[in-house]
Write an enzyme that holds these catalytic residues in place. Structure first.
Site: not given
Length: 427
Positions: A205, A337
Site C-alpha cells: 500500500e 470496501k
C-alpha cells in the site's frame, strides 16, 4: 436512451501482479464506462467471494477467466438492454442472477466490475462527474485521508504484527493541504528510516516496512517524522492503527510474535488503551478478531467514547452484520470496501445504515489495487468524510488522491474539509 448495448469482461493485472477483472459497458448513445476491481490480502471470512480459476498452471490458480466469462455470457444476457440509470434495479438483477448470499456463483469481482462500469457509463452520458452522479448537489465534503506510512502484518515482511500505522491530517484546512502534510511527513519518515540504516522499500500500500524493535518504536518513528516535518502531533496530524487482529488471533488469544506476547481480549484492550493514552491515536481498525464479539464489546466499552473503532473484517461492508453490531453496540465505525459486498447499491446501503446509527463510514482501497479511482468519487458522493487509500507512493494509490484533488478543484469554494469533525462518532 441509456440502454446497455454491449458488455465486455477482461482479465487485467493488479498492483501486485495478480489478475483481476475489468469491465467495459457500452450504451446506445455510444458512451462507455470502464471499471476494474481490487483484491485484498487480509480478508474477512464473510466477505463476498472473489471468483478465481484455480488452475495452478496459470497465474498459480489466481486467474479470473471464469469471472470474465460470466460477464461476457450470463451477466451480459441478463442486463443487455437495461437502462444504465437504473442502478438499484440493475444491481438487484445481478444479485438475483447470482442467487447466493455471497456472490459465490458469479463472483463478486464479476458483479462489482459490471456495477461500477454501468454507473460510470451513466454518469458520462448524463454529463455529470461521477461523484455528482452518486451524490447530487449535496456532495461537497472532501474526505480526511488516513495514510498508511508504515506497513506490517500481511502487508509486509517484517516483525510488526499490526498491519498499518497511519497518519491522519486532522488539522489541515483543505484536502490539498492534507495531501501536502502527508507527503512531507512521508518523505521525512523515509529519511529517518534511511538514516537508521534500514531499507526504505515500500509494502503493498505504499508505506515503508522497516523491521523495528516493536510496535511502539514504529509509532515513535512516525511521531518523530511529524515533528521534523514541522507539524504538531495530535492537533495537526493524528495517528491511526489497523491491527487486522484476526490475522494473529488463535485459540482465544492475541499472539503478538514481534512483542513476544500472548494476550487475552481484555489484556489486548488494555495494551491498545495504554497506547492511546500515550500517543495521539484517534482510530483503531479491527482491534479485535472478526469472530471475537465479546472482545469487541470489551474494546468498545473501554475506548469507544474517545477512539474511532473501525470494523473491517468484523462487518465486511455487509448491512446484515453491521445491523447486528449496531444492536450490540460493537465498534463505532465501518470500513467500506466495495469488493467485500460486490455491488454499488449494497455499498451505499452500508454507508447509509452506518450514518443513521451515528457510526462513521471509512471508504477504503484494498492492498491489491488498479488505476481505477471510483472510490474517490464514492467518498465525496456519499459525504463519507474519511478515506483510506494508502501512502504517498505507488501510482495505484496516487490515482485516488489525484482524483480527489481534481474533485476539490471542481467543487471550488463549496468544497469543505471536515478535519477532526470527520470523527463525529467521538462527540
Amino acid at each position: 436512451m441509456s440502454a446497455i448495448v454491449d458488455i465486455i469482461g477482461r482479465e487485467i493485472i493488479d498492483s501486485r501482479g495478480n489478475p483481476t477483472v475489468e469491465c467495459d459497458v457500452l450504451l446506445e448513445s455510444g458512451v462507455m464506462g470502464r471499471a476494474s476491481v481490487p483484491s485484498g490480502a487480509s480478508t474477512g471470512s464473510r466477505e463476498a467471494i472473489e471468483l478465481r480459476d484455480g488452475d495452478k498452471n496459470r497465474y498459480f490458480g489466481k486467474g479470473v477467466l471464469k469471472a470474465c466469462e460470466n460477464i461476457n455470457t450470463e451477466i451480459s444476457e441478463a442486463i443487455m438492454g437495461l437502462d444504465a440509470n437504473e442502478q438499484a434495479f440493475l444491481d438487484r438483477t445481478l444479485i438475483d442472477l447470482d442467487g447466493t448470499d455471497n456472490k459465490a456463483r458469479l463472483g463478486a469481482n464479476a458483479t462489482l466490475a459490471v456495477s461500477m462500469a454501468v454507473a460510470k457509463a451513466a454518469a458520462e452520458e448524463s454529463g455529470l462527474p461521477l461523484y455528482r452522479y452518486f451524490g447530487g448537489s449535496g456532495a461537497m465534503q472532501m474526505p480526511v485521508p488516513m495514510m498508511n506510512v508504515i506497513n506490517g502484518g500481511a502487508h509486509a515482511n517484517n516483525n510488526l504484527d499490526l498491519q498499518e500505522f497511519m497518519i491522519i491530517p486532522v488539522g489541515a484546512p483543505s484536502f490539498r493541504e492534507a495531501i501536502r502534510y502527508g507527503a512531507e511527513v512521508f518523505h521525512t519518515l523515509k529519511k529517518i528510516i534511511n538514516d537508521k540504516g534500514l531499507p526504505t522499500s515500500v509494502g503493498d500500500e505504499g508505506g515503508f516496512a522497516p523491521s523495528v524493535e516493536n510496535h511502539e518504536a514504529a509509532i515513535k518513528m512516525i511521531l518523530q517524522a511529524i515533528e521534523q516535518a514541522g507539524y504538531e502531533p495530535g492537533t495537526q496530524i493524528a495517528l491511526g492503527l489497523d491491527c487486522a487482529a484476526s490475522e494473529f488471533y488463535k485459540d482465544g488469544k492475541y499472539h503478538l510474535a514481534g512483542e513476544g506476547m500472548s494476550l487475552s481480549s481484555a489484556d489486548f484492550t488494555n495494551l491498545l488503551g495504554t497506547w492511546c493514552d500515550k500517543y495521539p491515536i484517534i482510530s483503531i481498525e479491527d482491534g479485535m478478531a472478526e469472530n471475537d464479539w465479546d472482545g469487541w464489546a470489551t474494546l468498545t466499552n473501554a475506548l469507544g467514547k474517545k477512539v474511532q473503532l473501525v470494523g473491517d473484517d468484523l462487518f465486511v461492508t455487509n448491512t446484515k452484520i453491521l445491523r447486528e453490531g449496531i444492536q450490540k453496540n460493537v465498534a463505532n465505525s465501518i470500513l467500506i470496501k466495495i469488493n467485500q459486498i460486490g455491488t454499488l447499491t449494497e455499498t451505499f446501503a452500508a454507508i447509509e445504515m452506518a450514518k443513521r446509527a451515528g457510526y462513521t463510514a471509512v471508504i477504503s482501497h484494498r492492498s491489491g489495487e488498479t488505476e481505477d479511482s471510483t472510490i474517490a468519487d464514492i467518498a465525496v458522493g456519499t459525504n463519507s468524510l474519511q478515506i483510506k487509500t494508502g501512502s504517498m507512493s505507488r501510482s495505484d494509490r496516487m490515482a485516488k488522491y489525484n482524483q480527489l484533488l481534481r474533485i476539490e478543484e471542481d467543487l471550488g469554494d463549496i468544497a469543505s474539509y471536515p478535519g477532526r469533525n470527520a470523527f463525529y462518532n467521538l462527540k
